[in-house]
Enzyme design. Structure first.
Site, PDB file in Angstrom:
ATOM      1  N   ASP A 141      -4.789  -3.323  -2.323  1.00 24.66           N
ATOM      2  CA  ASP A 141      -4.295  -1.943  -2.380  1.00 24.66           C
ATOM      3  C   ASP A 141      -4.766  -1.161  -1.166  1.00 24.66           C
ATOM      4  O   ASP A 141      -4.939   0.056  -1.214  1.00 24.66           O
ATOM      5  CB  ASP A 141      -4.777  -1.282  -3.673  1.00 24.66           C
ATOM      6  N   LYS A 144      -1.248  -1.489   4.132  1.00 28.55           N
ATOM      7  CA  LYS A 144      -0.171  -2.419   3.757  1.00 28.55           C
ATOM      8  C   LYS A 144       0.057  -3.471   4.845  1.00 28.55           C
ATOM      9  O   LYS A 144       0.440  -4.586   4.535  1.00 28.55           O
ATOM     10  CB  LYS A 144       1.104  -1.640   3.464  1.00 28.55           C
ATOM     11  N   ASP A 169      -0.373  -4.039  -4.761  1.00 31.41           N
ATOM     12  CA  ASP A 169       0.267  -2.750  -5.037  1.00 31.41           C
ATOM     13  C   ASP A 169       1.191  -2.381  -3.870  1.00 31.41           C
ATOM     14  O   ASP A 169       1.050  -2.886  -2.750  1.00 31.41           O
ATOM     15  CB  ASP A 169      -0.803  -1.654  -5.210  1.00 31.41           C
ATOM     16  N   ASN A 170       2.168  -1.504  -4.127  1.00 35.61           N
ATOM     17  CA  ASN A 170       2.990  -0.882  -3.092  1.00 35.61           C
ATOM     18  C   ASN A 170       3.860  -1.837  -2.291  1.00 35.61           C
ATOM     19  O   ASN A 170       4.119  -1.588  -1.104  1.00 35.61           O
ATOM     20  CB  ASN A 170       2.108  -0.106  -2.098  1.00 35.61           C
ATOM     21  N   GLU A 199       3.276   5.782  -7.950  1.00 35.39           N
ATOM     22  CA  GLU A 199       2.425   6.569  -8.843  1.00 35.39           C
ATOM     23  C   GLU A 199       2.853   8.036  -8.908  1.00 35.39           C
ATOM     24  O   GLU A 199       3.092   8.679  -7.908  1.00 35.39           O
ATOM     25  CB  GLU A 199       0.946   6.476  -8.429  1.00 35.39           C
TER      26      GLU A 199
HETATM   27  O1  LIG Z   1      -5.454   5.083   3.815  1.00 33.87           O
HETATM   28  C1  LIG Z   1      -6.206   4.154   3.717  1.00 33.87           C
HETATM   29  N1  LIG Z   1      -6.227   3.294   2.677  1.00 33.87           N
HETATM   30  C2  LIG Z   1      -5.328   3.527   1.591  1.00 33.87           C
HETATM   31  C3  LIG Z   1      -4.342   2.390   1.529  1.00 33.87           C
HETATM   32  N2  LIG Z   1      -3.339   2.755   0.532  1.00 33.87           N
HETATM   33  C4  LIG Z   1      -2.244   3.416   0.931  1.00 33.87           C
HETATM   34  O2  LIG Z   1      -2.090   3.692   2.097  1.00 33.87           O
HETATM   35  C5  LIG Z   1      -1.270   3.856  -0.101  1.00 33.87           C
HETATM   36  C6  LIG Z   1      -0.282   4.783   0.256  1.00 33.87           C
HETATM   37  C7  LIG Z   1       0.643   5.246  -0.681  1.00 33.87           C
HETATM   38  C8  LIG Z   1       1.683   6.218  -0.281  1.00 33.87           C
HETATM   39  C9  LIG Z   1       2.978   6.106  -0.784  1.00 33.87           C
HETATM   40  C10 LIG Z   1       3.952   7.017  -0.431  1.00 33.87           C
HETATM   41  C11 LIG Z   1       3.645   8.024   0.445  1.00 33.87           C
HETATM   42  F1  LIG Z   1       4.590   8.939   0.796  1.00 33.87           F
HETATM   43  C12 LIG Z   1       2.354   8.150   0.966  1.00 33.87           C
HETATM   44  C13 LIG Z   1       1.379   7.243   0.607  1.00 33.87           C
HETATM   45  C14 LIG Z   1       0.584   4.793  -2.012  1.00 33.87           C
HETATM   46  C15 LIG Z   1      -0.389   3.873  -2.373  1.00 33.87           C
HETATM   47  O3  LIG Z   1      -0.477   3.419  -3.664  1.00 33.87           O
HETATM   48  C16 LIG Z   1      -1.315   3.399  -1.445  1.00 33.87           C
HETATM   49  O4  LIG Z   1      -2.233   2.472  -1.855  1.00 33.87           O
HETATM   50  C17 LIG Z   1      -7.222   3.903   4.736  1.00 33.87           C
HETATM   51  C18 LIG Z   1      -7.623   4.928   5.561  1.00 33.87           C
HETATM   52  C19 LIG Z   1      -8.582   4.655   6.492  1.00 33.87           C
HETATM   53  O5  LIG Z   1      -9.075   5.572   7.312  1.00 33.87           O
HETATM   54  N3  LIG Z   1      -9.066   3.397   6.590  1.00 33.87           N
HETATM   55  C20 LIG Z   1      -8.616   2.458   5.763  1.00 33.87           C
HETATM   56  N4  LIG Z   1      -7.726   2.662   4.815  1.00 33.87           N
HETATM   57 MG   LIG Z   2      -1.628   1.671  -3.795  1.00 35.56          MG
END
Ligand SMILES: O=C(NCCNC(=O)c1cc(-c2ccc(F)cc2)cc(O)c1O)c1cc(O)ncn1
Ligand SMILES: [Mg+2]
Length: 214
Positions: A141, A144, A169-170, A199
């Protein structure tokens, strides 16, 4: 200075949930995301699918990539057998700080090892650092575009065994097209898609469950 969304989510948990009650923490976060601010937790619809897969696998070794605020960490940890611990990796220190507090509020800190860092750095260290041979269950998760390189890293590091279950996920939104193509076309995986929604929205999304065949 203005608080962050994860900090506001933590406040909502401390205000509305009951300490030591994981279900109340889950419900408080879902309420916050439905009524105050959207946040990228796996959510209640996909979370129920996650619950059913974790219950079916009943894993002894568990890895989560992408802790965020700990919502799915709490969902998984609350279902694990006594004595079973999960390892969760989070790259973002601000997210990790909030997640530790939410996991502790749920009373699940003894079942969770939260590790800060990138999956690329940490996956090759897992065997040595945590004495794990293979994982029974992995929840993806995090970023991506890391799903595909990281599943290949699991294979290279010998962290999968015949029957290991990966749940991603996603896979539709934001999407992980290269990962989907890989697990659906590789003879080394048996893959199945669980349709759901992003979600707290009506947008299409879902979970992909892939069983390593050895
Ligand atoms: O953002 C970091 N991780 C979250 C990964 N997860 C996602 O990006 C994620 C995004 C969405 C999502 C869906 C639609 C939308 F319009 C915007 C976001 C949904 C989800 O369910 C996720 O799981 C991150 C930052 C950082 O600085 N370093 C390492 N990782
Ligand atoms: Mg997710």
């Amino acid at each position: 200075t203005r608080s962050t969304r994860p900090q506001r989510m933590l406040k909502a948990v401390q205000k509305n949930a009951t300490k030591g009650n994981p279900q109340s923490v889950i419900s408080a976060i879902d309420y916050f995301c439905k009524n105050s601010e959207w946040a990228m937790n796996v959510g209640d619809e996909k979370g129920s699918i996650l619950d059913s897969v974790v219950t079916e696998v009943n894993p002894s070794t568990v890895l989560e990539l992408g802790t965020y605020c700990g919502y799915s960490t709490v969902r998984i940890a609350r279902l694990l057998s006594p004595g079973t611990k999960l390892i969760t990796l989070e790259f973002n220190p601000a997210y990790a700080t909030v997640a530790r507090q939410i996991i502790a509020y749920a009373g699940l800190q003894d079942k969770v090892t939260l590790v800060e860092g990138s999956s690329a750095d940490l996956i090759p260290q897992i065997k040595e650092r945590f004495g794990i041979t293979t994982f029974d269950f992995i929840f993806l998760d995090h970023w991506k575009d890391r799903y595909l390189p990281d599943i290949k890293l699991f294979e290279e590091c010998g962290l999968l065994r015949k029957g290991s279950v990966l749940l991603a996920d996603n896979v539709i939104c934001p999407g992980a097209p290269e990962y989907l193509e890989y697990v659906r076309n590789s003879p080394r995986y048996e893959s199945r898609y669980y349709p759901a929604h992003l979600e707290y929205t009506k947008a299409e999304d879902g979970l992909e469950k892939s069983v390593f065949l050895g």
